[in-house]
Motif scaffolding. Structure first.
Motif, PDB file in Angstrom:
ATOM      1  N   TRP A  66      84.613  17.864 -17.771  1.00 15.24           N
ATOM      2  CA  TRP A  66      84.506  17.019 -18.969  1.00 15.24           C
ATOM      3  C   TRP A  66      85.611  16.403 -19.356  1.00 15.24           C
ATOM      4  O   TRP A  66      86.825  16.314 -18.842  1.00 15.24           O
ATOM      5  CB  TRP A  66      84.465  18.123 -20.126  1.00 15.24           C
ATOM      6  CG  TRP A  66      85.846  18.992 -20.319  1.00 15.24           C
ATOM      7  CD1 TRP A  66      86.317  20.103 -19.695  1.00 15.24           C
ATOM      8  CD2 TRP A  66      86.654  18.501 -21.406  1.00 15.24           C
ATOM      9  NE1 TRP A  66      87.448  20.504 -20.208  1.00 15.24           N
ATOM     10  CE2 TRP A  66      87.936  19.631 -21.183  1.00 15.24           C
ATOM     11  CE3 TRP A  66      87.071  17.698 -21.918  1.00 15.24           C
ATOM     12  CZ2 TRP A  66      89.143  19.624 -21.821  1.00 15.24           C
ATOM     13  CZ3 TRP A  66      88.475  17.406 -22.874  1.00 15.24           C
ATOM     14  CH2 TRP A  66      89.107  18.449 -22.635  1.00 15.24           C
ATOM     15  N   MET A  67      85.546  15.000 -20.230  1.00  7.26           N
ATOM     16  CA  MET A  67      86.581  14.440 -20.718  1.00  7.26           C
ATOM     17  C   MET A  67      86.328  13.535 -21.922  1.00  7.26           C
ATOM     18  O   MET A  67      85.193  13.262 -22.169  1.00  7.26           O
ATOM     19  CB  MET A  67      86.768  13.373 -19.503  1.00  7.26           C
ATOM     20  CG  MET A  67      87.866  12.202 -19.919  1.00  7.26           C
ATOM     21  SD  MET A  67      88.403  11.412 -18.578  1.00  7.26           S
ATOM     22  CE  MET A  67      89.886  10.506 -18.931  1.00  7.26           C
ATOM     23  N   ARG A  68      87.407  13.477 -22.792  1.00  9.24           N
ATOM     24  CA  ARG A  68      86.958  12.894 -24.074  1.00  9.24           C
ATOM     25  C   ARG A  68      87.519  11.440 -23.762  1.00  9.24           C
ATOM     26  O   ARG A  68      88.924  11.294 -23.698  1.00  9.24           O
ATOM     27  CB  ARG A  68      87.830  13.648 -25.307  1.00  9.24           C
ATOM     28  CG  ARG A  68      88.194  12.974 -26.474  1.00  9.24           C
ATOM     29  CD  ARG A  68      86.943  12.698 -27.412  1.00  9.24           C
ATOM     30  NE  ARG A  68      87.027  12.432 -28.935  1.00  9.24           N
ATOM     31  CZ  ARG A  68      86.930  11.000 -29.223  1.00  9.24           C
ATOM     32  NH1 ARG A  68      86.681  10.285 -28.527  1.00  9.24           N
ATOM     33  NH2 ARG A  68      87.238  10.767 -30.291  1.00  9.24           N
ATOM     34  N   LEU A  69      86.735  10.506 -23.786  1.00  9.62           N
ATOM     35  CA  LEU A  69      87.061   9.109 -23.642  1.00  9.62           C
ATOM     36  C   LEU A  69      87.447   8.662 -24.784  1.00  9.62           C
ATOM     37  O   LEU A  69      86.977   8.670 -25.766  1.00  9.62           O
ATOM     38  CB  LEU A  69      86.144   8.307 -22.917  1.00  9.62           C
ATOM     39  CG  LEU A  69      85.682   8.891 -21.555  1.00  9.62           C
ATOM     40  CD1 LEU A  69      84.319   7.869 -21.003  1.00  9.62           C
ATOM     41  CD2 LEU A  69      86.556   8.513 -20.614  1.00  9.62           C
ATOM     42  N   ALA A  70      88.584   7.875 -24.870  1.00  9.26           N
ATOM     43  CA  ALA A  70      89.332   7.089 -25.941  1.00  9.26           C
ATOM     44  C   ALA A  70      89.813   5.757 -25.286  1.00  9.26           C
ATOM     45  O   ALA A  70      90.270   5.363 -24.183  1.00  9.26           O
ATOM     46  CB  ALA A  70      90.242   8.025 -26.603  1.00  9.26           C
ATOM     47  N   GLY A  71      89.936   4.710 -26.380  1.00 12.24           N
ATOM     48  CA  GLY A  71      90.789   3.332 -25.987  1.00 12.24           C
ATOM     49  C   GLY A  71      89.720   2.239 -26.191  1.00 12.24           C
ATOM     50  O   GLY A  71      88.483   2.590 -26.926  1.00 12.24           O
ATOM     51  N   PRO A  72      89.847   1.271 -25.904  1.00 10.65           N
ATOM     52  CA  PRO A  72      89.071   0.197 -26.285  1.00 10.65           C
ATOM     53  C   PRO A  72      87.796  -0.095 -25.504  1.00 10.65           C
ATOM     54  O   PRO A  72      87.909   0.409 -24.018  1.00 10.65           O
ATOM     55  CB  PRO A  72      90.104  -1.287 -25.859  1.00 10.65           C
ATOM     56  CG  PRO A  72      91.142  -0.671 -24.812  1.00 10.65           C
ATOM     57  CD  PRO A  72      91.358   0.944 -25.004  1.00 10.65           C
ATOM     58  N   VAL A  73      86.930  -0.690 -25.948  1.00 10.09           N
ATOM     59  CA  VAL A  73      85.809  -0.861 -25.136  1.00 10.09           C
ATOM     60  C   VAL A  73      86.040  -1.903 -23.949  1.00 10.09           C
ATOM     61  O   VAL A  73      87.331  -2.467 -23.947  1.00 10.09           O
ATOM     62  CB  VAL A  73      84.769  -1.528 -25.937  1.00 10.09           C
ATOM     63  CG1 VAL A  73      84.298  -0.594 -27.159  1.00 10.09           C
ATOM     64  CG2 VAL A  73      84.998  -2.946 -26.557  1.00 10.09           C
ATOM     65  N   THR A  74      85.309  -1.829 -23.043  1.00 11.71           N
ATOM     66  CA  THR A  74      85.511  -2.805 -21.681  1.00 11.71           C
ATOM     67  C   THR A  74      84.721  -3.944 -21.679  1.00 11.71           C
ATOM     68  O   THR A  74      83.645  -3.948 -22.314  1.00 11.71           O
ATOM     69  CB  THR A  74      85.273  -1.869 -20.439  1.00 11.71           C
ATOM     70  OG1 THR A  74      85.469  -2.810 -19.449  1.00 11.71           O
ATOM     71  CG2 THR A  74      83.635  -1.459 -20.446  1.00 11.71           C
TER      72      THR A  74
END
Length: 108
Positions: A66-74
């Protein structure tokens, strides 16, 4: 939940190229909304070996991470590489903990 045979383990991490559209959907969620959590089922290269069915049980090979993705869109048009620590293996206990943390409004 995503599943793939196209993943690798490198330096204790799962390396996976996710579709850019799916990635952008995961990272663009409002911070005030219930977070999206990526769950990746890492299947063996030979998909026929992924599941063993018997009348009394079903066995799936390999693991979910599992991972919670965060950050700007690609801005990529096809895919973007993500790296998931192997310590983020999804277990029944991990799932209960993740749901409890989300319910309490904690950061994942």
């Amino acid at each position: 939940l995503m599943s793939s045979v196209n993943w690798k383990v490198r330096d204790g991490q799962i390396v996976y190229d996710i579709e850019a559209k799916a990635y952008n959907k995961l990272v663009s969620r409002s911070p005030r909304a219930t977070p999206y959590i990526l769950i990746l089922l890492c299947l063996p290269p030979n998909i026929a070996e992924a599941v063993i069915l018997h009348e009394a049980q079903m066995l799936m090979k390999h693991c979910c991470y599992w991972m919670r993705l965060a950050g700007p869109v690609t801005t990529n048009s096809e895919k973007i590489r993500i790296v998931i620590p192997t310590g983020n293996r999804l277990t029944p206990e991990t799932l209960v903990d993740l749901l409890s943390r989300v319910r309490r409004g904690e950061t994942l």
